[in-house]
Write an enzyme that holds these catalytic residues in place. Sequence first.
Site, PDB file in Angstrom:
ATOM      1  N   ARG A  88       4.985   0.854   9.537  1.00  6.83           N
ATOM      2  CA  ARG A  88       4.496   0.199   8.332  1.00  6.83           C
ATOM      3  C   ARG A  88       5.103   0.786   7.059  1.00  6.83           C
ATOM      4  O   ARG A  88       4.875   1.965   6.759  1.00  6.83           O
ATOM      5  CB  ARG A  88       2.984   0.417   8.317  1.00  6.83           C
ATOM      6  CG  ARG A  88       2.283  -0.149   7.162  1.00  6.83           C
ATOM      7  CD  ARG A  88       0.863   0.346   7.115  1.00  6.83           C
ATOM      8  NE  ARG A  88       0.238  -0.316   5.996  1.00  6.83           N
ATOM      9  CZ  ARG A  88      -0.834   0.097   5.370  1.00  6.83           C
ATOM     10  NH1 ARG A  88      -1.441   1.191   5.786  1.00  6.83           N
ATOM     11  NH2 ARG A  88      -1.299  -0.568   4.362  1.00  6.83           N
TER      12      ARG A  88
ATOM     13  N   HIS B 133      -5.865   9.202   0.210  1.00  8.66           N
ATOM     14  CA  HIS B 133      -4.847   8.153   0.310  1.00  8.66           C
ATOM     15  C   HIS B 133      -3.497   8.807   0.453  1.00  8.66           C
ATOM     16  O   HIS B 133      -3.168   9.735  -0.307  1.00  8.66           O
ATOM     17  CB  HIS B 133      -4.863   7.244  -0.925  1.00  8.66           C
ATOM     18  CG  HIS B 133      -6.150   6.502  -1.051  1.00  8.66           C
ATOM     19  ND1 HIS B 133      -6.470   5.434  -0.243  1.00  8.66           N
ATOM     20  CD2 HIS B 133      -7.219   6.724  -1.834  1.00  8.66           C
ATOM     21  CE1 HIS B 133      -7.687   5.029  -0.545  1.00  8.66           C
ATOM     22  NE2 HIS B 133      -8.171   5.797  -1.499  1.00  8.66           N
TER      23      HIS B 133
ATOM     24  N   SER C 178      -0.581   7.408  -0.139  1.00  7.14           N
ATOM     25  CA  SER C 178       0.249   7.046  -1.292  1.00  7.14           C
ATOM     26  C   SER C 178      -0.537   7.259  -2.586  1.00  7.14           C
ATOM     27  O   SER C 178      -1.771   7.391  -2.560  1.00  7.14           O
ATOM     28  CB  SER C 178       0.681   5.579  -1.179  1.00  7.14           C
ATOM     29  OG  SER C 178      -0.443   4.723  -1.270  1.00  7.14           O
TER      30      SER C 178
ATOM     31  N   ARG D 295      -4.721  -1.910  -6.720  1.00  8.95           N
ATOM     32  CA  ARG D 295      -5.033  -0.679  -5.965  1.00  8.95           C
ATOM     33  C   ARG D 295      -5.653   0.399  -6.858  1.00  8.95           C
ATOM     34  O   ARG D 295      -5.977   1.482  -6.401  1.00  8.95           O
ATOM     35  CB  ARG D 295      -3.774  -0.111  -5.304  1.00  8.95           C
ATOM     36  CG  ARG D 295      -3.187  -1.020  -4.242  1.00  8.95           C
ATOM     37  CD  ARG D 295      -2.025  -0.376  -3.516  1.00  8.95           C
ATOM     38  NE  ARG D 295      -1.166  -1.383  -2.934  1.00  8.95           N
ATOM     39  CZ  ARG D 295      -1.340  -1.928  -1.727  1.00  8.95           C
ATOM     40  NH1 ARG D 295      -2.318  -1.533  -0.947  1.00  8.95           N
ATOM     41  NH2 ARG D 295      -0.522  -2.869  -1.281  1.00  8.95           N
TER      42      ARG D 295
HETATM   43  C1  DQA Z   1      -3.738   3.594   1.426  1.00  2.52           C
HETATM   44  C2  DQA Z   1      -3.528   2.862   0.106  1.00  2.52           C
HETATM   45  C3  DQA Z   1      -4.138   1.474   0.148  1.00  2.52           C
HETATM   46  O1  DQA Z   1      -3.934   0.807  -1.095  1.00  2.52           O
HETATM   47  C4  DQA Z   1      -3.497   0.657   1.246  1.00  2.52           C
HETATM   48  O2  DQA Z   1      -4.115  -0.616   1.333  1.00  2.52           O
HETATM   49  C5  DQA Z   1      -3.504   1.348   2.556  1.00  2.52           C
HETATM   50  C6  DQA Z   1      -3.244   2.789   2.606  1.00  2.52           C
HETATM   51  C7  DQA Z   1      -3.031   4.955   1.457  1.00  2.52           C
HETATM   52  O3  DQA Z   1      -3.358   5.760   2.316  1.00  2.52           O
HETATM   53  O4  DQA Z   1      -2.120   5.193   0.654  1.00  2.52           O
HETATM   54  O5  DQA Z   1      -3.631   0.720   3.593  1.00  2.52           O
HETATM   55  O6  DQA Z   1      -5.130   3.844   1.584  1.00  2.52           O
END
Ligand code: DQA
Length: 149
Positions: free
Chosen positions: A17, A99, A101, A110
Amino acid sequence: MKFLIINGPNLNMLGLREPDIYGKQDFHALEKFIRDTCVSEGIEAELFQSNHEGAIVDAIQAAYGKADGIVINPAAYTHTSIAILDALKAVRLPAVEVHLSDIAQRESFRHISYAGMACIKSFIGLGFEGYRQAILYLKEYLNNSEQQR
Ligand code: DQA
Protein backbone atom coordinates in the site's frame (compact mmCIF):
# COMPACT_ATOMS: atom_id res chain seq x y z
CA MET A 1 0.63 -4.41 32.50
CA LYS A 2 -1.51 -5.31 29.51
CA PHE A 3 -2.05 -3.24 26.36
CA LEU A 4 -4.51 -3.64 23.52
CA ILE A 5 -2.91 -2.48 20.26
CA ILE A 6 -5.43 -1.73 17.54
CA ASN A 7 -4.75 -1.22 13.85
CA GLY A 8 -7.55 -0.09 11.58
CA PRO A 9 -8.47 -0.56 7.94
CA ASN A 10 -5.92 -1.17 5.18
CA LEU A 11 -2.99 -1.33 7.58
CA ASN A 12 -2.94 -5.07 6.83
CA MET A 13 -1.91 -3.97 3.29
CA LEU A 14 1.32 -2.34 4.46
CA GLY A 15 4.20 -3.02 2.11
CA LEU A 16 1.89 -3.12 -0.90
CA ARG A 17 0.00 0.00 0.00
CA GLU A 18 1.40 3.39 -1.12
CA PRO A 19 4.97 2.53 -0.07
CA ASP A 20 6.10 6.12 -0.64
CA ILE A 21 3.83 7.14 2.23
CA TYR A 22 3.73 4.08 4.47
CA GLY A 23 7.07 2.41 3.75
CA LYS A 24 8.04 -0.94 2.26
CA GLN A 25 7.76 -3.09 5.36
CA ASP A 26 4.67 -5.27 5.56
CA PHE A 27 2.08 -5.65 8.32
CA HIS A 28 3.71 -8.80 9.62
CA ALA A 29 6.88 -6.74 10.21
CA LEU A 30 4.85 -4.09 12.05
CA GLU A 31 3.24 -6.70 14.29
CA LYS A 32 6.65 -8.21 15.04
CA PHE A 33 8.01 -4.73 15.85
CA ILE A 34 5.11 -4.10 18.25
CA ARG A 35 5.42 -7.53 19.91
CA ASP A 36 9.21 -7.20 20.29
CA THR A 37 8.79 -3.74 21.84
CA CYS A 38 6.23 -5.06 24.31
CA VAL A 39 8.38 -8.06 25.23
CA SER A 40 11.39 -5.85 25.96
CA GLU A 41 9.22 -3.51 28.05
CA GLY A 42 7.64 -6.38 30.00
CA ILE A 43 4.18 -5.61 28.64
CA GLU A 44 1.59 -8.19 27.71
CA ALA A 45 0.28 -7.26 24.26
CA GLU A 46 -2.94 -8.13 22.52
CA LEU A 47 -2.83 -7.14 18.86
CA PHE A 48 -6.00 -6.54 16.90
CA GLN A 49 -6.47 -5.47 13.28
CA SER A 50 -9.75 -4.96 11.50
CA ASN A 51 -11.11 -3.30 8.41
CA HIS A 52 -14.49 -2.91 10.11
CA GLU A 53 -15.51 0.02 12.29
CA GLY A 54 -17.93 -1.97 14.47
CA ALA A 55 -15.33 -4.68 15.10
CA ILE A 56 -12.95 -1.98 16.38
CA VAL A 57 -15.69 -0.62 18.65
CA ASP A 58 -16.29 -4.19 19.93
CA ALA A 59 -12.56 -4.66 20.61
CA ILE A 60 -12.38 -1.40 22.57
CA GLN A 61 -15.43 -2.37 24.64
CA ALA A 62 -13.98 -5.85 25.28
CA ALA A 63 -10.80 -4.24 26.66
CA TYR A 64 -12.76 -2.81 29.59
CA GLY A 65 -11.62 -4.55 32.76
CA LYS A 66 -9.00 -6.55 30.82
CA ALA A 67 -6.43 -4.12 29.42
CA ASP A 68 -4.62 -1.32 31.24
CA GLY A 69 -4.32 0.87 28.17
CA ILE A 70 -4.84 1.10 24.42
CA VAL A 71 -2.55 2.04 21.55
CA ILE A 72 -4.63 2.77 18.47
CA ASN A 73 -4.05 3.61 14.83
CA PRO A 74 -7.64 3.87 13.61
CA ALA A 75 -6.36 4.53 10.05
CA ALA A 76 -9.07 6.14 7.86
CA TYR A 77 -11.63 5.83 10.69
CA THR A 78 -9.55 8.41 12.54
CA HIS A 79 -11.12 11.09 10.38
CA THR A 80 -14.70 9.81 10.34
CA SER A 81 -15.56 7.67 13.34
CA ILE A 82 -17.44 9.19 16.22
CA ALA A 83 -18.30 5.59 17.22
CA ILE A 84 -14.62 4.85 17.92
CA LEU A 85 -14.27 8.14 19.80
CA ASP A 86 -17.32 7.28 21.91
CA ALA A 87 -16.05 3.75 22.62
CA LEU A 88 -12.70 5.12 23.83
CA LYS A 89 -14.53 7.59 26.06
CA ALA A 90 -16.89 4.88 27.34
CA VAL A 91 -14.19 2.51 28.57
CA ARG A 92 -12.08 5.37 29.96
CA LEU A 93 -8.83 3.48 29.45
CA PRO A 94 -5.81 5.65 28.73
CA ALA A 95 -5.28 5.56 24.96
CA VAL A 96 -2.46 6.76 22.74
CA GLU A 97 -2.96 7.49 19.05
CA VAL A 98 -0.41 6.53 16.38
CA HIS A 99 -0.15 7.35 12.68
CA LEU A 100 2.65 6.14 10.47
CA SER A 101 2.39 9.18 8.21
CA ASP A 102 2.22 12.84 9.21
CA ILE A 103 -1.51 13.41 8.82
CA ALA A 104 -1.08 17.13 9.56
CA GLN A 105 0.97 17.51 6.37
CA ARG A 106 -1.42 15.58 4.13
CA GLU A 107 -4.87 16.27 2.61
CA SER A 108 -7.07 18.55 4.73
CA PHE A 109 -9.60 15.74 5.35
CA ARG A 110 -6.88 13.96 7.34
CA HIS A 111 -6.33 16.91 9.66
CA ILE A 112 -9.21 16.09 11.97
CA SER A 113 -8.80 13.16 14.35
CA TYR A 114 -11.91 12.14 16.24
CA ALA A 115 -10.20 9.25 18.07
CA GLY A 116 -7.42 11.62 19.05
CA MET A 117 -9.92 13.63 21.08
CA ALA A 118 -10.09 10.72 23.53
CA CYS A 119 -6.34 10.07 23.58
CA ILE A 120 -3.78 11.32 26.08
CA LYS A 121 -1.11 11.67 23.38
CA SER A 122 -0.52 11.24 19.63
CA PHE A 123 2.59 10.13 17.76
CA ILE A 124 2.37 10.98 14.09
CA GLY A 125 4.71 10.70 11.14
CA LEU A 126 7.31 8.52 12.87
CA GLY A 127 6.62 5.27 11.01
CA PHE A 128 6.95 2.09 13.10
CA GLU A 129 8.87 4.07 15.74
CA GLY A 130 5.63 5.88 16.61
CA TYR A 131 4.24 2.62 18.04
CA ARG A 132 7.35 2.18 20.22
CA GLN A 133 7.04 5.75 21.48
CA ALA A 134 3.34 5.21 22.19
CA ILE A 135 4.02 2.01 24.16
CA LEU A 136 6.77 3.69 26.21
CA TYR A 137 4.60 6.76 26.84
CA LEU A 138 1.63 4.67 27.98
CA LYS A 139 3.81 2.52 30.25
CA GLU A 140 5.30 5.65 31.86
CA TYR A 141 1.86 7.23 32.22
CA LEU A 142 0.44 4.13 33.93
CA ASN A 143 3.47 3.76 36.20
CA ASN A 144 3.09 7.39 37.29
CA SER A 145 -0.64 7.10 37.91
CA GLU A 146 -0.02 3.90 39.93
CA GLN A 147 2.44 5.80 42.17
CA GLN A 148 -0.13 8.53 42.82
CA ARG A 149 -2.65 6.05 44.18
C1 DQA B 1 -2.85 6.46 8.79
C2 DQA B 1 -3.25 7.81 8.22
C3 DQA B 1 -4.70 7.80 7.76
O1 DQA B 1 -5.06 9.08 7.23
C4 DQA B 1 -4.89 6.76 6.68
O2 DQA B 1 -6.26 6.70 6.30
C5 DQA B 1 -4.39 5.43 7.07
C6 DQA B 1 -3.13 5.33 7.82
C7 DQA B 1 -1.36 6.40 9.15
O3 DQA B 1 -0.97 5.50 9.88
O4 DQA B 1 -0.58 7.23 8.67
O5 DQA B 1 -4.95 4.41 6.70
O6 DQA B 1 -3.58 6.24 9.99
